[in-house]
Design an enzyme around this catalytic site. Sequence first.
Site, PDB file in Angstrom:
ATOM      1  N   ASP A   1       0.883  -1.164   0.048  1.00  0.00           N
ATOM      2  CA  ASP A   1      -0.004  -0.006   0.056  1.00  0.00           C
ATOM      3  C   ASP A   1       0.833   1.252  -0.058  1.00  0.00           C
ATOM      4  O   ASP A   1       2.184   1.193   0.463  1.00  0.00           O
ATOM      5  CB  ASP A   1      -0.888   0.102   1.373  1.00  0.00           C
ATOM      6  CG  ASP A   1      -2.017  -0.747   1.237  1.00  0.00           C
ATOM      7  OD1 ASP A   1      -2.013  -1.692   0.200  1.00  0.00           O
ATOM      8  OD2 ASP A   1      -2.701  -1.085   2.315  1.00  0.00           O
TER       9      ASP A   1
ATOM     10  N   ARG B   1      -1.108  -0.347  -8.762  1.00  0.00           N
ATOM     11  CA  ARG B   1      -2.392  -0.259  -8.505  1.00  0.00           C
ATOM     12  C   ARG B   1      -2.882   1.439  -8.143  1.00  0.00           C
ATOM     13  O   ARG B   1      -2.089   1.798  -7.184  1.00  0.00           O
ATOM     14  CB  ARG B   1      -2.768  -0.976  -6.965  1.00  0.00           C
ATOM     15  CG  ARG B   1      -4.459  -0.735  -6.613  1.00  0.00           C
ATOM     16  CD  ARG B   1      -4.707  -1.302  -5.303  1.00  0.00           C
ATOM     17  NE  ARG B   1      -4.070  -0.799  -4.224  1.00  0.00           N
ATOM     18  CZ  ARG B   1      -3.599  -1.518  -2.973  1.00  0.00           C
ATOM     19  NH1 ARG B   1      -3.453  -2.911  -3.176  1.00  0.00           N
ATOM     20  NH2 ARG B   1      -3.018  -0.897  -2.148  1.00  0.00           N
TER      21      ARG B   1
HETATM   22  C1  LIG Z   1      -8.607  -1.584  -3.890  1.00  0.00           C
HETATM   23  C2  LIG Z   1      -8.243  -0.222  -3.062  1.00  0.00           C
HETATM   24  C3  LIG Z   1      -7.164   0.010  -2.606  1.00  0.00           C
HETATM   25  C4  LIG Z   1      -6.546   1.197  -1.950  1.00  0.00           C
HETATM   26  N1  LIG Z   1      -5.229   1.294  -1.376  1.00  0.00           N
HETATM   27  C5  LIG Z   1      -4.937   2.620  -1.036  1.00  0.00           C
HETATM   28  C6  LIG Z   1      -3.550   2.665  -0.576  1.00  0.00           C
HETATM   29  O1  LIG Z   1      -2.587   2.130  -0.507  1.00  0.00           O
HETATM   30  N2  LIG Z   1      -3.403   4.186  -0.432  1.00  0.00           N
HETATM   31  C7  LIG Z   1      -4.157   5.245  -0.413  1.00  0.00           C
HETATM   32  O2  LIG Z   1      -3.700   6.359   0.094  1.00  0.00           O
HETATM   33  N3  LIG Z   1      -5.603   4.985  -0.739  1.00  0.00           N
HETATM   34  C8  LIG Z   1      -6.034   3.614  -0.992  1.00  0.00           C
HETATM   35  N4  LIG Z   1      -7.347   3.269  -1.321  1.00  0.00           N
HETATM   36  C9  LIG Z   1      -8.263   4.482  -1.019  1.00  0.00           C
HETATM   37  C10 LIG Z   1      -8.361   5.538  -2.379  1.00  0.00           C
HETATM   38  O3  LIG Z   1      -7.144   6.194  -2.278  1.00  0.00           O
HETATM   39  C11 LIG Z   1      -9.500   6.619  -2.055  1.00  0.00           C
HETATM   40  O4  LIG Z   1      -9.503   7.155  -0.803  1.00  0.00           O
HETATM   41  C12 LIG Z   1     -10.743   5.689  -2.105  1.00  0.00           C
HETATM   42  O5  LIG Z   1     -10.757   4.636  -3.265  1.00  0.00           O
HETATM   43  C13 LIG Z   1     -12.125   6.546  -2.494  1.00  0.00           C
HETATM   44  O6  LIG Z   1     -11.869   7.165  -3.813  1.00  0.00           O
HETATM   45  P1  LIG Z   1     -12.874   6.654  -5.117  1.00  0.00           P
HETATM   46  O7  LIG Z   1     -11.677   6.477  -6.252  1.00  0.00           O
HETATM   47  O8  LIG Z   1     -13.665   5.456  -4.925  1.00  0.00           O
HETATM   48  O9  LIG Z   1     -13.250   7.994  -5.536  1.00  0.00           O
HETATM   49  P2  LIG Z   1     -14.348   9.104  -4.943  1.00  0.00           P
HETATM   50  O10 LIG Z   1     -14.491  10.219  -5.748  1.00  0.00           O
HETATM   51  O11 LIG Z   1     -13.950   9.410  -3.324  1.00  0.00           O
HETATM   52  O12 LIG Z   1     -15.740   8.215  -4.713  1.00  0.00           O
HETATM   53  C14 LIG Z   1     -16.304   7.987  -6.021  1.00  0.00           C
HETATM   54  C15 LIG Z   1     -17.816   7.540  -5.499  1.00  0.00           C
HETATM   55  O13 LIG Z   1     -17.618   6.212  -4.884  1.00  0.00           O
HETATM   56  C16 LIG Z   1     -18.276   6.144  -3.551  1.00  0.00           C
HETATM   57  N5  LIG Z   1     -17.593   6.026  -2.510  1.00  0.00           N
HETATM   58  C17 LIG Z   1     -16.131   6.203  -2.262  1.00  0.00           C
HETATM   59  N6  LIG Z   1     -15.689   6.153  -1.274  1.00  0.00           N
HETATM   60  C18 LIG Z   1     -16.714   5.506  -0.510  1.00  0.00           C
HETATM   61  C19 LIG Z   1     -16.819   5.145   0.735  1.00  0.00           C
HETATM   62  N7  LIG Z   1     -15.915   5.166   1.750  1.00  0.00           N
HETATM   63  N8  LIG Z   1     -18.196   4.925   1.222  1.00  0.00           N
HETATM   64  C20 LIG Z   1     -19.327   4.940   0.451  1.00  0.00           C
HETATM   65  N9  LIG Z   1     -19.011   5.216  -0.836  1.00  0.00           N
HETATM   66  C21 LIG Z   1     -18.005   5.608  -1.157  1.00  0.00           C
HETATM   67  C22 LIG Z   1     -19.238   7.244  -3.608  1.00  0.00           C
HETATM   68  O14 LIG Z   1     -20.436   7.138  -4.452  1.00  0.00           O
HETATM   69  C23 LIG Z   1     -18.298   8.184  -4.559  1.00  0.00           C
HETATM   70  O15 LIG Z   1     -19.257   9.015  -5.082  1.00  0.00           O
HETATM   71  C24 LIG Z   1      -7.454   2.187  -1.768  1.00  0.00           C
HETATM   72  C25 LIG Z   1      -8.907   1.977  -2.476  1.00  0.00           C
HETATM   73  C26 LIG Z   1      -9.134   0.931  -2.950  1.00  0.00           C
HETATM   74  C27 LIG Z   1     -10.375   0.752  -3.690  1.00  0.00           C
END
Ligand SMILES: Cc1cc2nc3c(=O)[nH]c(=O)nc-3n(C[C@H](O)[C@H](O)[C@H](O)COP(=O)(O)OP(=O)(O)OC[C@H]3O[C@@H](n4cnc5c(N)ncnc54)[C@H](O)[C@@H]3O)c2cc1C
Length: 310
Positions: free
Chosen positions: A133, A183
Amino acid sequence: MTLTRNILLLMSKNHWMKNHVPRWKFVRRAVRRFMPGETIEAALDAAAGYEREGIPAVFTKLGENITQIEQAEQVRDHYLDAVDKIAERRLTAEISVKLTQLGFDHSVDASREYCREIVCKIKNRLGNEFFIDMEGSAYIRRTLDLYFRLKDEWDNTGLCIQAYLHRTEADLDDLFSVNASLRLVKGAYKEPADIAITSKRKVDENFFALSQRMLTRTKHHGTRMIYATHDEKLIARIIEEAKIIGLPREQLEFQMLYGIKTSLQKQLARDGYKVRMLMAYGESWYPWYMRRLAERPANVWFVIKNVVKQ
Ligand SMILES: Cc1cc2nc3c(=O)[nH]c(=O)nc-3n(C[C@H](O)[C@H](O)[C@H](O)COP(=O)(O)OP(=O)(O)OC[C@H]3O[C@@H](n4cnc5c(N)ncnc54)[C@H](O)[C@@H]3O)c2cc1C
């Protein structure tokens, strides 16, 4: 960045809250929405169900910034045991770790050694990839250094990169040069403007720009590239871009979190895209859970509803 997001991210680092909030019943109930349970067994059971629907898991044990190096050894042992359990259940689940959980704050050498032991066992027992991560910006340089050394020795090592960082575009060149499996995420931490893009619209644009380069990389070199987002507009744009460059859908991989956009995950899997679900489990869920709330402050209402249910 909204005020609520900032407050939730500050709360994620507050020591008093870290010690007290996890004891509150209504919060414990609300957190279940994002994790199948606190044990690896709960995660394995949930993973078996989703794998039958074509969505294998990525496991991550919660807990970061441990305070004693002995705790890192326990985390290493936990993951070594998890590899056996995944193999015994004949699952194709992968593992992704946070370096601060493996003693990164205490000894970079020790955490690299723990990673070596885990990745070696994964290679021999599961034959799949081990992911690291990306955490807050204070760790990025050291994480990249550790990654390049590990990747040199163990080819089945992948890394998470964050679209909100100004530096990621340049990092891609170095990562492509070692054929890194990557990723891409937007980024979950609170970072200052000189380090990270603070406008959501611009983060989304950078995510797409980086995706374009990654798709081309897969097209020409077959490198595994993962788009980890729940953002439906971005997913649609990535799918469209893949079509334009002629990348077959089986080579396009999306990852999302357990409990979020599950029907979209199932639909993408049915449509022939690769999909994996990241399943977090463990007792130390507080900072991780606060970051999930910060991503979508509307989730706070879900917590409040659980107070009413008491
Ligand atoms: C497989 C995976 C691995 C990850 N690993 C890391 C990492 O190593 N380091 C790091 O900094 N971040 C990590 N993240 C988190 C990432 O950085 C984001 O904070 C997170 O994925 C939310 O962003 P989004 O791309 O979904 O977009 P957003 O614009 O935040 O969300 C898009 C839409 O998705 C839905 N959504 C998003 N988050 C949520 C939630 N918490 N609850 C409910 N609905 C939601 C909502 O409908 C929102 O409108 C990871 C995420 C995933 C999916």
